[in-house]
Structure formats: structure tokens, C-alpha cells
Enzyme design. Structure first.
Site, PDB file in Angstrom:
ATOM      1  N   GLY A  13       0.840  -1.195   0.000  1.00  0.00           N
ATOM      2  CA  GLY A  13       0.000   0.000   0.000  1.00  0.00           C
ATOM      3  C   GLY A  13       0.869   1.236   0.000  1.00  0.00           C
ATOM      4  N   CYS A  14       0.386   2.291   0.582  1.00  0.00           N
ATOM      5  CA  CYS A  14       1.128   3.547   0.621  1.00  0.00           C
ATOM      6  C   CYS A  14       2.481   3.344   1.291  1.00  0.00           C
ATOM      7  CB  CYS A  14       0.321   4.585   1.393  1.00  0.00           C
ATOM      8  SG  CYS A  14       1.200   6.139   1.630  1.00  0.00           S
ATOM      9  N   PHE A  15       3.529   3.816   0.636  1.00  0.00           N
ATOM     10  CA  PHE A  15       4.863   3.585   1.203  1.00  0.00           C
ATOM     11  C   PHE A  15       5.112   4.354   2.480  1.00  0.00           C
ATOM     12  CE2 PHE A  15       6.501   6.047  -2.792  1.00  0.00           C
ATOM     13  CZ  PHE A  15       6.016   7.254  -2.340  1.00  0.00           C
ATOM     14  N   TRP A  16       4.327   5.398   2.759  1.00  0.00           N
ATOM     15  CA  TRP A  16       4.498   6.100   4.032  1.00  0.00           C
ATOM     16  C   TRP A  16       4.236   5.155   5.190  1.00  0.00           C
ATOM     17  CZ3 TRP A  16       0.966  10.879   2.784  1.00  0.00           C
ATOM     18  CH2 TRP A  16       1.589  11.686   1.819  1.00  0.00           C
ATOM     19  N   CYS A  17       3.216   4.292   5.050  1.00  0.00           N
ATOM     20  CA  CYS A  17       2.871   3.336   6.109  1.00  0.00           C
ATOM     21  C   CYS A  17       3.962   2.286   6.281  1.00  0.00           C
ATOM     22  CB  CYS A  17       1.554   2.631   5.785  1.00  0.00           C
ATOM     23  SG  CYS A  17       0.109   3.706   5.731  1.00  0.00           S
TER      24      CYS A  17
END
Length: 181
Positions: A13-17
Site C-alpha cells: 500500500g502507501c509507502f508512508w505506512c
């Protein structure tokens, strides 16, 4: 004696997570956001978000195998996202958010297959795991403003409502794997 390092590449998913989760794990030396698996060289965030480049948002995890092994990284990876939803994580929808492991060695491929088979045999997710097991591919670094995003922006809306709960869940479930501060 030089420290040995290995790399793992995960798309969850989102790479920030994904980056925020792995940055807190003992034995992880670096967690760096980027793009892998597509057909465009040096893609931009905007290009990847269009869904037309074939890239997946990934995090390259550089780790010390003497402190944490690949199986443990896989456990954290699978616990920190939903590997049963094709092309999405929560409200993040598109092929760039698919669950993927870019294995770096045949041993990593085998370990990923073993962990997936075990999770499915135990019915952990209640639905089939759709995580793609993909061969090594170039990882293009994400733009500088994506690096350490959660650490620098904990109060930003997405960070507060999406990233922070994932990090809190990981901290609870893997407290024994957290870096000592």
C-alpha cells in the site's frame, strides 16, 4: 568486523505506512520509499499515481540479518497491511498500492512462499492472499519529500488517521522487535 547487510523490498500500500512500520524495527538499518516493477525509468510520484506506469509503491528495507531475519520481516510485513485486497489498501486504490514482495534471492522467494502458505493454512486473513511474488527489479527512489514522511509529519491528516494506527498496531504486536531508544 564489518556488519553484513541484506535488502528486502516490500509493497504494502502507501509507502508512508510501510516505511514508518519498518523504521522502528530493531535490525532495520534503513527503510526507503520508492517505485518498482514498472516500465518507465525514474518515474515521478504523479506518473505512478496515474496507474499507467506499472510501478508499485515499495519500501527497500536494509537490515542486519544477525539482528532480524527475513522470516521476521515477512511476519511484520503481512501483519501491517491487508494482503487480500488486489490493487488497494483501505481507501488507497490503484495498481500502485498492490501487495507485493520483490524477492532478492531464491531463499527470500522460498521464505515468502512458506509464510504465505502458513498464513493461508491457518486462515489468518479469512480470504486468499493476493500478494505478488516478483523477481528483483530496479527500485527508483521516491522524491525527497516522501522520505521519513510520517516521522516529519505525524499530525498530517493521512498520517494521523491511517499511518499512526498501523504503527500503533505494529508496536503492540511486535514490541519485542522494536528499536531500543
Amino acid at each position: 568486523m564489518a556488519q553484513q547487510v541484506e535488502k528486502a523490498v516490500f509493497g504494502g500500500g502507501c509507502f508512508w505506512c510501510v516505511e514508518a512500520v519498518f523504521q522502528q524495527i530493531e535490525g532495520v538499518l534503513r527503510a526507503e520509499s520508492g517505485y518498482a516493477g514498472g516500465h518507465v525509468e525514474r518515474p515521478t510520484y504523479e506518473q505512478v499515481c496515474s496507474g499507467n506506469t506499472g510501478h508499485i509503491e515499495v519500501v527497500t528495507v536494509t537490515y542486519d540479518p544477525a539482528a532480524i531475519d527475513y522470516h521476521e520481516l515477512l511476519e511484520i510485513f503481512f501483519a501491517s497491511h491487508d494482503p487480500t485486497t488486489p490493487d488497494r489498501q483501505g481507501n488507497d486504490v490503484g495498481p500502485q498500492y498492490r501487495s507485493a514482495i520483490f524477492w532478492q534471492t531464491p531463499a527470500q522467494l522460498e521464505a515468502a512462499r512458506e509464510v504465505i502458505a502458513d498464513l493461508e493454512a491457518r486462515g489468518v486473513f479469512g480470504a486468499p492472499i493476493v500478494t505478488q511474488l516478483l523477481p528483483p527489479a530496479p527500485v527508483w527512489p521516491a522524491e525527497d519529500y516522501h522520505r521519513d514522511y510520517f516521522l516529519r509529519n505525524p499530525g498530517q491528516g493521512y498520517c494521523a488517521f491511517v499511518v499512526a494506527p498501523k504503527v500503533a498496531k505494529m508496536r503492540k504486536n511486535f514490541a519485542h522487535k522494536l528499536k531500543k531508544t
